[in-house]
Design a protein around this motif. Structure first.
Motif, PDB file in Angstrom:
ATOM      1  N   ALA A   1       0.751   5.721  -2.459  1.00  0.00           N
ATOM      2  CA  ALA A   1       0.425   4.411  -3.018  1.00  0.00           C
ATOM      3  C   ALA A   1       1.678   3.545  -3.103  1.00  0.00           C
ATOM      4  O   ALA A   1       2.741   4.013  -3.507  1.00  0.00           O
ATOM      5  N   GLY A   2       1.552   2.302  -2.662  1.00  0.00           N
ATOM      6  CA  GLY A   2       2.645   1.344  -2.742  1.00  0.00           C
ATOM      7  C   GLY A   2       3.654   1.446  -1.618  1.00  0.00           C
ATOM      8  O   GLY A   2       4.591   0.659  -1.561  1.00  0.00           O
ATOM      9  N   ALA A   3       3.461   2.393  -0.710  1.00  0.00           N
ATOM     10  CA  ALA A   3       4.397   2.561   0.409  1.00  0.00           C
ATOM     11  C   ALA A   3       4.003   1.635   1.564  1.00  0.00           C
ATOM     12  O   ALA A   3       2.872   1.150   1.639  1.00  0.00           O
ATOM     13  N   THR A   4       4.939   1.423   2.465  1.00  0.00           N
ATOM     14  CA  THR A   4       4.704   0.586   3.632  1.00  0.00           C
ATOM     15  C   THR A   4       3.949   1.381   4.692  1.00  0.00           C
ATOM     16  O   THR A   4       4.320   2.529   4.972  1.00  0.00           O
ATOM     17  N   PRO A   5       2.901   0.787   5.269  1.00  0.00           N
ATOM     18  CA  PRO A   5       2.179   1.487   6.345  1.00  0.00           C
ATOM     19  C   PRO A   5       3.083   1.729   7.552  1.00  0.00           C
ATOM     20  O   PRO A   5       4.122   1.088   7.717  1.00  0.00           O
ATOM     21  N   ARG A   6       2.641   2.655   8.407  1.00  0.00           N
ATOM     22  CA  ARG A   6       3.372   2.914   9.651  1.00  0.00           C
ATOM     23  C   ARG A   6       3.223   1.708  10.573  1.00  0.00           C
ATOM     24  O   ARG A   6       2.247   0.970  10.483  1.00  0.00           O
TER      25      ARG A   6
ATOM     26  N   ARG B   1      -5.889   0.667  -4.116  1.00  0.00           N
ATOM     27  CA  ARG B   1      -5.016   1.140  -5.198  1.00  0.00           C
ATOM     28  C   ARG B   1      -4.175  -0.046  -5.676  1.00  0.00           C
ATOM     29  O   ARG B   1      -3.755  -0.879  -4.877  1.00  0.00           O
ATOM     30  N   ASP B   2      -3.932  -0.126  -6.972  1.00  0.00           N
ATOM     31  CA  ASP B   2      -3.206  -1.259  -7.555  1.00  0.00           C
ATOM     32  C   ASP B   2      -1.847  -1.492  -6.901  1.00  0.00           C
ATOM     33  O   ASP B   2      -1.492  -2.633  -6.595  1.00  0.00           O
TER      34      ASP B   2
ATOM     35  N   VAL C   1       1.583  -4.778  -3.031  1.00  0.00           N
ATOM     36  CA  VAL C   1       2.340  -4.887  -1.779  1.00  0.00           C
ATOM     37  C   VAL C   1       1.661  -5.883  -0.839  1.00  0.00           C
ATOM     38  O   VAL C   1       2.301  -6.778  -0.283  1.00  0.00           O
ATOM     39  N   MET C   2       0.348  -5.733  -0.690  1.00  0.00           N
ATOM     40  CA  MET C   2      -0.394  -6.587   0.241  1.00  0.00           C
ATOM     41  C   MET C   2      -0.380  -8.052  -0.212  1.00  0.00           C
ATOM     42  O   MET C   2      -0.134  -8.956   0.583  1.00  0.00           O
ATOM     43  N   GLU C   3      -0.644  -8.289  -1.484  1.00  0.00           N
ATOM     44  CA  GLU C   3      -0.675  -9.663  -1.992  1.00  0.00           C
ATOM     45  C   GLU C   3       0.705 -10.313  -1.924  1.00  0.00           C
ATOM     46  O   GLU C   3       0.810 -11.507  -1.624  1.00  0.00           O
ATOM     47  N   THR C   4       1.755  -9.555  -2.172  1.00  0.00           N
ATOM     48  CA  THR C   4       3.111 -10.095  -2.075  1.00  0.00           C
ATOM     49  C   THR C   4       3.395 -10.548  -0.646  1.00  0.00           C
ATOM     50  O   THR C   4       3.957 -11.625  -0.431  1.00  0.00           O
ATOM     51  N   LEU C   5       2.987  -9.731   0.327  1.00  0.00           N
ATOM     52  CA  LEU C   5       3.159 -10.113   1.733  1.00  0.00           C
ATOM     53  C   LEU C   5       2.347 -11.354   2.065  1.00  0.00           C
ATOM     54  O   LEU C   5       2.824 -12.262   2.751  1.00  0.00           O
TER      55      LEU C   5
END
Length: 170
Positions: A80-85, A140-141, A146-150
């Motif tokens: 959770a919260g990590a960057t996708p590949r 997941r929160d 992460v997604m919303e920040t991007l």
């Protein structure tokens, strides 16, 4: 970037969906350092009945939604919260990222209800859909953060205000 745009609902022509997709997807890829490749994305501009059908078929939810995405590769981060590949081209040189469907009815209704520029909302949903193709999610929160920040960063580069800040009315 290679776009394959299918317009099932002619109202999408009024907002130049193909142009909006070019701008939003290019900005997303550039932000993630993927802008130099010929990634392929397919876009379906449809209406609520069609997206409801797709939502029922693929997500078992019998209702319309604003945007759906089908990634060509499984890129989601395990933690959770990590960057996708990062996406990869396959052995044939295929650079497909996946497919996005966007509903005119829901998109425009959401923009009107929130008092937002419809073109800004279209671009936001296309950025959102592209991020899903790239393994980002909001279940997941910490992933949502992460997604919303991007999204906010990408939209800001396009001159679009933060869509998650509700403006006070008159």
């Amino acid at each position: 970037m290679i776009l394959d745009v299918v317009i099932e609902d002619g109202r999408w022509e009024t907002v130049a969906l193909e142009k909006q997709a070019e701008v939003a997807i290019a900005a997303t890829l550039d932000c993630l350092g993927l802008g130099g490749e010929d990634w392929e994305v397919s876009i379906l501009g449809c209406d609520d009945p069609r997206i409801a059908e797709l939502n029922a078929d693929f997500r078992q939810k019998s209702k319309a939604t604003n945007v759906l995405s089908w990634p060509a590769q499984e890129l989601a981060a395990e933690e959770a919260g990590a960057t996708p590949r990062e996406p990869e081209m396959d052995f044939m040189g295929d650079a497909a990222l996946g497919d996005i469907a966007i509903s005119y009815d829901t998109c425009m209704a959401e923009a009107a209800a929130a008092g937002k520029d419809p073109l800004h909302h279209v671009q936001h949903l296309l950025v959102h859909g592209t991020l899903h193709l790239l393994g980002y999610d909001h279940i997941r929160d910490s992933d949502a953060t992460v997604m919303e920040t991007l999204e906010v960063r990408i939209l800001g580069k396009l001159g679009i205000p933060d869509p998650y800040i509700l403006e006070d009315g008159p």
